[in-house]
Design an enzyme around this catalytic site. Structure first.
Site, PDB file in Angstrom:
ATOM      1  N   CYS A 120      -3.115 -12.866 -48.072  1.00 43.63           N
ATOM      2  CA  CYS A 120      -3.804 -12.229 -49.322  1.00 43.63           C
ATOM      3  C   CYS A 120      -3.528 -12.621 -50.723  1.00 43.63           C
ATOM      4  CB  CYS A 120      -2.762 -10.755 -49.314  1.00 43.63           C
ATOM      5  SG  CYS A 120      -2.993  -9.806 -49.840  1.00 43.63           S
ATOM      6  N   LYS A 195      -0.308  -0.350 -43.156  1.00 46.24           N
ATOM      7  CA  LYS A 195       0.588  -0.829 -44.819  1.00 46.24           C
ATOM      8  C   LYS A 195       0.053  -0.034 -45.783  1.00 46.24           C
ATOM      9  CE  LYS A 195       0.944  -4.276 -48.349  1.00 46.24           C
ATOM     10  NZ  LYS A 195       0.876  -5.048 -48.881  1.00 46.24           N
ATOM     11  N   LYS A 248       4.561  -1.164 -42.635  1.00 45.91           N
ATOM     12  CA  LYS A 248       5.358  -1.760 -43.385  1.00 45.91           C
ATOM     13  C   LYS A 248       5.294  -0.799 -44.079  1.00 45.91           C
ATOM     14  CE  LYS A 248       4.654  -4.936 -46.867  1.00 45.91           C
ATOM     15  NZ  LYS A 248       3.576  -5.636 -47.796  1.00 45.91           N
ATOM     16  N   SER A 274      11.268  -5.597 -48.878  1.00 48.10           N
ATOM     17  CA  SER A 274      12.153  -5.833 -50.212  1.00 48.10           C
ATOM     18  C   SER A 274      12.801  -4.361 -50.466  1.00 48.10           C
ATOM     19  CB  SER A 274      11.581  -6.537 -51.586  1.00 48.10           C
ATOM     20  OG  SER A 274      10.610  -5.080 -51.604  1.00 48.10           O
TER      21      SER A 274
END
Ligand code: PBG
Length: 322
Positions: A120, A195, A248, A274
């Site tokens: 990315c 995502k 995700k 995270s």
């Protein structure tokens, strides 16, 4: 007495019985440990919002990966913090970019470690978006070529898999073409196919210094409200040649993991991101929850929902408890 025929508690009486009938087991070989590599030497800088996670210079990164490998973790995912950022994210595809150097070193120094590259541009662009900007938004097609170049440079450095994470339409096909043309037809693509434009990535953006400098990612990543669209996204990536799919974040989207598992036969990964990690850490530090138990329960739930592979900052902590 005795009027109940079924008494599920019979099989829960002892730890041995419970283990015998347990349906889901975590295994170190299914875990991927994300790592953040930064310039310098001897650098081991803790991320404020992710206790226990560090920005590591290459020398430290190798030590951390060796530790993980010794514990039985099969794989690491590498994120780079470049020396320089620019409009196009040039260091993402530079032969001597931070990520490429880190991958080379990991492959040279750590035996039998699977190295996955995050493909990315957002960590490398000055504006923090996942592609080139035109008219105030990420321009899809001009970004594809850069992603192809990035994947090729990562494969040249020795990456075992490449993992495009930007939700750019057509990214899997562009990367497949690029890799094949460069002679890397055996390098698999783990697509972040599903995502979401999630608020759970906050701490990562501190760790990777990749927060968008304007706007957000909602014009190219998915609306958390959608699941049918998620299956469409995954279908497109399968058609383009993805070898593995990813959902995700993980825990807020267990239903999506389950739906993808039922629909597709490719191996499925889920990323415990995270913000999921930070929540558990913070509440654990406050003494409000039992960090270890919540960690194991979350990881088990992600696997039970249907993920074969789990990316988690807890990888080392979790395998110590297996
Ligand atoms: C993009 C990328 C991100 C994450 C993994 N790959 C950041 C983003 O989309 O903003 C987030 C992972 C996490 O939050 O732990 N390179």
């Amino acid at each position: 007495m005795g009027e109940l025929i079924y008494r599920p508690r019979r099989l829960r009486r002892t730890a041995q019985l419970r283990a015998m009938v347990r349906e889901t087991r975590l295994d170190a070989s299914n875990l991927v440990y994300p790592l953040f590599v930064c310039p310098g030497e001897g650098v081991r800088r803790e991320v404020r919002s992710m206790p226990g996670v560090f920005n590591l210079s290459i020398d430290q990164l190798v030590g951390e990966a060796e530790d993980a490998r010794r514990l039985g973790i099969a794989s690491v995912m590498v994120f780079g913090l470049p020396e320089q950022k620019d409009e196009r994210g040039s260091e993402a595809f530079a032969e001597d970019g931070i990520t490429q150097r880190a991958i080379r070193e990991l492959k040279r120094e750590v035996r039998d470690l699977i190295v996955i590259a995050d493909t990315c541009l957002c960590e490398y662009t000055s504006h923090g978006h996942c592609g080139v900007i035109e008219k105030g938004d990420v321009a899809n097609d001009p970004t594809l070529e850069l992603l192809g170049q990035t994947a090729v440079s990562q494969a040249q450095a020795g990456a075992d898999l490449v993992a495009p994470s930007g939700m750019i339409d057509g990214m899997v096909a562009a990367i497949r073409n690029g890799l094949d043309f460069a002679g890397f037809c055996d390098v698999p693509i783990l697509s972040y196919a599903i995502k979401y434009a999630s608020s759970f990535y906050g701490p990562f953006r501190e760790a990777a210094d990749s927060a968008p400098q304007f706007g957000d990612r909602r014009s190219y990543q998915m609306d958390p409200a959608n699941v049918r669209e998620a299956l469409h996204e995954a279908e497109l990536d399968v058609e383009q040649g993805a070898d593995m799919l990813m959902v995700k974040p993980a825990l807020p989207f267990l239903d999506v993991i389950r739906a993808a598992r039922e629909r597709f036969s490719l191996p499925l990964a889920a990323y415990q991101v995270s913000g999921e990690y930070a929540q558990i850490k913070a509440a654990g530090q406050l003494g409000w929850i039992d960090e270890e138990r919540v960690m194991m329960e979350s990881l088990t739930s992600i696997k039970r929902a249907g993920a074969d592979v789990i990316l988690t900052y807890f990888a080392k902590d979790a395998v110590r408890l297996l």
